[in-house]
Scaffold this motif. Structure first.
Motif, PDB file in Angstrom:
ATOM      1  N   SER A   1     -31.071-103.661  39.919  1.00 41.83           N
ATOM      2  CA  SER A   1     -31.908-102.492  40.189  1.00 41.83           C
ATOM      3  C   SER A   1     -33.211-102.587  39.404  1.00 41.83           C
ATOM      4  CB  SER A   1     -31.152-101.229  39.771  1.00 41.83           C
ATOM      5  OG  SER A   1     -32.044-100.133  39.767  1.00 41.83           O
TER       6      SER A   1
ATOM      7  N   GLY B   1     -37.466-106.778  41.535  1.00 38.92           N
ATOM      8  CA  GLY B   1     -38.396-106.051  42.390  1.00 38.92           C
ATOM      9  C   GLY B   1     -37.743-104.832  43.002  1.00 38.92           C
TER      10      GLY B   1
ATOM     11  N   GLN C   1     -34.988-106.691  50.489  1.00 38.27           N
ATOM     12  CA  GLN C   1     -35.040-106.943  51.940  1.00 38.27           C
ATOM     13  C   GLN C   1     -35.341-108.408  52.231  1.00 38.27           C
ATOM     14  OE1 GLN C   1     -37.971-103.894  52.706  1.00 38.27           O
ATOM     15  NE2 GLN C   1     -36.469-102.511  53.616  1.00 38.27           N
TER      16      GLN C   1
ATOM     17  N   PHE D   1     -23.430-105.945  48.449  1.00 38.64           N
ATOM     18  CA  PHE D   1     -24.338-104.860  48.075  1.00 38.64           C
ATOM     19  C   PHE D   1     -23.570-103.675  47.504  1.00 38.64           C
ATOM     20  CE2 PHE D   1     -26.462-100.832  49.333  1.00 38.64           C
ATOM     21  CZ  PHE D   1     -27.565-100.949  48.512  1.00 38.64           C
TER      22      PHE D   1
ATOM     23  N   PHE E   1     -25.091 -86.658  42.544  1.00 35.20           N
ATOM     24  CA  PHE E   1     -25.223 -87.688  41.503  1.00 35.20           C
ATOM     25  C   PHE E   1     -25.726 -87.095  40.184  1.00 35.20           C
ATOM     26  CE2 PHE E   1     -25.884 -92.463  40.952  1.00 35.20           C
ATOM     27  CZ  PHE E   1     -24.616 -92.774  41.401  1.00 35.20           C
TER      28      PHE E   1
ATOM     29  N   LEU F   1     -15.480 -92.346  50.152  1.00 34.01           N
ATOM     30  CA  LEU F   1     -15.186 -93.300  49.068  1.00 34.01           C
ATOM     31  C   LEU F   1     -13.871 -92.907  48.383  1.00 34.01           C
ATOM     32  CD1 LEU F   1     -16.233 -95.822  47.625  1.00 34.01           C
ATOM     33  CD2 LEU F   1     -17.573 -94.367  46.124  1.00 34.01           C
TER      34      LEU F   1
HETATM   35  P1  NAD Z   1     -30.170 -97.841  45.899  1.00 29.79           P
HETATM   36  O1  NAD Z   1     -29.511 -98.070  47.186  1.00 29.79           O
HETATM   37  O2  NAD Z   1     -31.433 -97.082  45.867  1.00 29.79           O
HETATM   38  O3  NAD Z   1     -30.516 -99.251  45.214  1.00 29.79           O
HETATM   39  C1  NAD Z   1     -29.523-100.213  44.948  1.00 29.79           C
HETATM   40  C2  NAD Z   1     -30.165-101.580  44.952  1.00 29.79           C
HETATM   41  O4  NAD Z   1     -30.601-101.898  46.272  1.00 29.79           O
HETATM   42  C3  NAD Z   1     -31.392-101.708  44.083  1.00 29.79           C
HETATM   43  O5  NAD Z   1     -31.392-102.977  43.497  1.00 29.79           O
HETATM   44  C4  NAD Z   1     -32.541-101.553  45.071  1.00 29.79           C
HETATM   45  O6  NAD Z   1     -33.724-102.154  44.667  1.00 29.79           O
HETATM   46  C5  NAD Z   1     -31.974-102.241  46.294  1.00 29.79           C
HETATM   47  N1  NAD Z   1     -32.460-101.767  47.586  1.00 29.79           N
HETATM   48  C6  NAD Z   1     -32.821-100.514  47.924  1.00 29.79           C
HETATM   49  N2  NAD Z   1     -33.110-100.470  49.249  1.00 29.79           N
HETATM   50  C7  NAD Z   1     -32.911-101.712  49.737  1.00 29.79           C
HETATM   51  C8  NAD Z   1     -33.040-102.290  51.034  1.00 29.79           C
HETATM   52  N3  NAD Z   1     -33.430-101.569  52.087  1.00 29.79           N
HETATM   53  N4  NAD Z   1     -32.745-103.591  51.187  1.00 29.79           N
HETATM   54  C9  NAD Z   1     -32.344-104.343  50.142  1.00 29.79           C
HETATM   55  N5  NAD Z   1     -32.213-103.849  48.883  1.00 29.79           N
HETATM   56  C10 NAD Z   1     -32.495-102.543  48.690  1.00 29.79           C
HETATM   57  O7  NAD Z   1     -29.081 -97.207  44.924  1.00 29.79           O
HETATM   58  P2  NAD Z   1     -29.219 -96.778  43.395  1.00 29.79           P
HETATM   59  O8  NAD Z   1     -29.997 -95.506  43.303  1.00 29.79           O
HETATM   60  O9  NAD Z   1     -29.654 -97.932  42.583  1.00 29.79           O
HETATM   61  O10 NAD Z   1     -27.690 -96.511  43.008  1.00 29.79           O
HETATM   62  C11 NAD Z   1     -27.027 -95.321  43.257  1.00 29.79           C
HETATM   63  C12 NAD Z   1     -26.207 -95.428  44.527  1.00 29.79           C
HETATM   64  O11 NAD Z   1     -25.252 -96.488  44.408  1.00 29.79           O
HETATM   65  C13 NAD Z   1     -25.381 -94.187  44.794  1.00 29.79           C
HETATM   66  O12 NAD Z   1     -25.408 -93.899  46.154  1.00 29.79           O
HETATM   67  C14 NAD Z   1     -23.983 -94.592  44.341  1.00 29.79           C
HETATM   68  O13 NAD Z   1     -22.966 -93.833  44.902  1.00 29.79           O
HETATM   69  C15 NAD Z   1     -23.952 -96.017  44.779  1.00 29.79           C
HETATM   70  N6  NAD Z   1     -22.902 -96.766  44.092  1.00 29.79           N
HETATM   71  C16 NAD Z   1     -21.771 -97.114  44.807  1.00 29.79           C
HETATM   72  C17 NAD Z   1     -20.734 -97.770  44.154  1.00 29.79           C
HETATM   73  C18 NAD Z   1     -19.473 -98.158  44.890  1.00 29.79           C
HETATM   74  O14 NAD Z   1     -18.663 -98.882  44.323  1.00 29.79           O
HETATM   75  N7  NAD Z   1     -19.258 -97.727  46.120  1.00 29.79           N
HETATM   76  C19 NAD Z   1     -20.850 -98.084  42.813  1.00 29.79           C
HETATM   77  C20 NAD Z   1     -22.018 -97.727  42.125  1.00 29.79           C
HETATM   78  C21 NAD Z   1     -23.044 -97.070  42.781  1.00 29.79           C
END
Ligand code: NAD
Length: 441
Positions: free
Chosen positions: A154, A182, A188, A200, A355, A381
């Motif tokens: 992240s 980034g 992406q 992911f 959250f 979940l």
């Molecule tokens: P986020 O989806 O905003 O980002 C997560 C990661 O994805 C980051 O590294 C971000 O840069 C990247 N990202 C964002 N959009 C993207 C795209 N379109 N394509 C590729 N990469 C992309 O999530 P966040 O705010 O970092 O984390 C919180 C979220 O994660 C909450 O929804 C939480 O519930 C979830 N989460 C789920 C679990 C699980 O085990 N199910 C565990 C931890 C967190």
């Protein structure tokens, strides 16, 4: 696109450090290097890969304290939680690796032998809330199955990922694990690059975008997405125990946890008592920064997320919820433990992931009504149910990947249902996702 990713300390607002954002044009070459490293890595036996990992984690072990402090400063969580995460990752990796070894051992079936072959290069994209554990749970099975890894942590927590991987990389073969940095555009580009799998963990919105972009290459996917977990308290529940769990499950990690209890449904006959106990317990969760030993609720990751939580609280209040503790007056950069009751079905916090450290309660009259409310979500979940006589029956009807009976949800495998994703963290099934099944007869 911005060149520098800045990482701020959520408690002080100070700049903790910066990393260079990876140029999109450099990603093909990074992927090429990963393929080159993977060609050699896959030739090693599983035992040889485990020895590498063992040495690499041993190299990180003396740095556990330094890593824990960095994790706290960058993400905000208190030092007790950070060191549990850091030590869990370092000490648990070889344990996971041995589980993977069992999972991917070739086995005979009636018609032939099943082999578990490497896939190639696995892209791991991870969130900030458990900034080491979330990627490590996916990186270990990927590596032990013979793949190379490109990690995009992240943008909120790049420093801790960089530091930890640099310690492992003193031992691991060159380019076997590479870190890119980034915002979503970099994620992406990684998804669209010449990699074979994307593991992911993150939000539903990002997950949907990744699925679309991965389609052209039929890339393998693990999707661990967000949750909006319900908790049902039945009329014959042990109320003090349910109240303890309700608070713990709502406030853990300052509510920034995918399996937080986000919606609590309590039978009307015990609702008043439950609310009084919850409020009393939640008052004993002091807010504070990472280095205060009494901290149980720490700063929210950033101001945008803090404002989102406040807007959910306000929305619930506007729609008729009663505030039992906390509310919308919140001291920056915290959200004080907030307890709301009579939250209505149309409130944002019923529909979306809040959250944040909020206990959100509403009542129900029949068990069928409680199940219906719990299942009225596109998330799936975790879920939990507290009570005695009908707990098993209720648990069996909840639409979730993980259901806790008289405890919080969460075991191995770590798995979501509905739009909380598919694929697993952990377990035999989970580890096998990182391998191509090949049958030889
Ligand atoms: P986020 O989806 O905003 O980002 C997560 C990661 O994805 C980051 O590294 C971000 O840069 C990247 N990202 C964002 N959009 C993207 C795209 N379109 N394509 C590729 N990469 C992309 O999530 P966040 O705010 O970092 O984390 C919180 C979220 O994660 C909450 O929804 C939480 O519930 C979830 N989460 C789920 C679990 C699980 O085990 N199910 C565990 C931890 C967190």
């Amino acid at each position: 696109m911005e060149q520098l990713i800045k990482s701020y300390n959520p408690a002080t607002g100070d700049l903790e450090g910066t990393v260079n954002s990876t140029a999109i044009k450099d990603i093909p070459n990074i992927v090429k290097l990963a393929h080159k490293a993977q060609k050699l890595w896959k030739k090693l036996s599983v035992d040889e890969r485990i020895v590498y990992l063992q040495k690499a984690t041993q190299n990180a072990l003396p740095h556990a304290e330094e890593l824990s402090i960095l994790l706290s400063k960058e993400m905000g969580k208190d030092i007790r939680r950070s060191s549990a995460e850091v030590n869990g990752v370092i000490n648990g990796s070889v344990y996971i690796a041995n589980e993977v070894k069992t999972a991917i051992k070739a086995r005979k079936t009636g018609s032939g032998t099943i082999h578990y072959m490497p896939l190639g290069v696995v892209g791991i994209i991870s969130p900030w809330n458990y900034p080491l554990a979330m990627f490590n749970n996916l990186m270990i099975p990927a590596l032990i199955a013979g793949n190379a890894v490109i990690l995009k942590p992240s943008e909120e927590t790049p420093l801790i990922a960089d530091k930890y991987i640099s310690l492992l990389n003193k031992i691991l073969p060159e380019h076997l694990v590479q870190v890119i940095h980034g915002r979503k555009e970099v994620g992406q580009a990684l998804v669209e690059s010449d990699i074979q799998m994307i593991a992911f963990t993150g939000s539903q919105t990002a997950g949907k975008d990744i699925m679309k972009r991965a389609a052209s290459g039929i890339k393998r996917l693990v999707m661990e997405l967000g949750g909006n977990d319900p908790m049902i308290v039945l009329p014959d529940a042990n109320v003090p125990m349910a109240a303890q769990y309700a608070v713990a499950a709502s406030l853990e990690n300052s509510g920034q946890m995918c399996t937080s209890a986000e919606r609590i449904y309590v039978h009307e006959s015990i609702k008043d008592t439950f609310e009084k106990q919850v409020t009393q317990i939640a008052k004993d969760y002091p807010i504070g920064s990472w280095d205060n030993p009494y901290t149980r609720v720490f700063p929210i990751i950033n101001e945008k997320q803090r404002q989102k939580i406040i807007s959910h609280i306000k929305d619930a209040m506007d729609k008729g919820a009663k505030v039992l503790l906390g509310g919308i007056e919140q001291p920056k950069p915290f959200i004080k433990p907030t307890v709301l009751t009579n939250v209505t079905a149309d409130a944002l916090m019923e529909k979306e992931e809040t959250f944040g450290p909020v206990v959100s309660i509403s009542g129900y009259r029949s068990i069928e009504e409680a199940i219906e409310k719990a299942n009225d979500s596109n998330y799936g979940l975790g879920a939990s149910v507290f009570g005695q006589n009908r707990v098993e029956e209720v648990a069996s009807q909840l639409e979730a990947g993980m259901v806790g009976i008289n405890k919080m949800a969460g075991a191995s495998p770590w798995v979501g249902a509905k739009q909380s994703g598919f694929g697993f963290h952990g377990s035999i099934d989970g580890h096998r996702q990182f391998a191509q099944v090949k049958v030889i007869n």
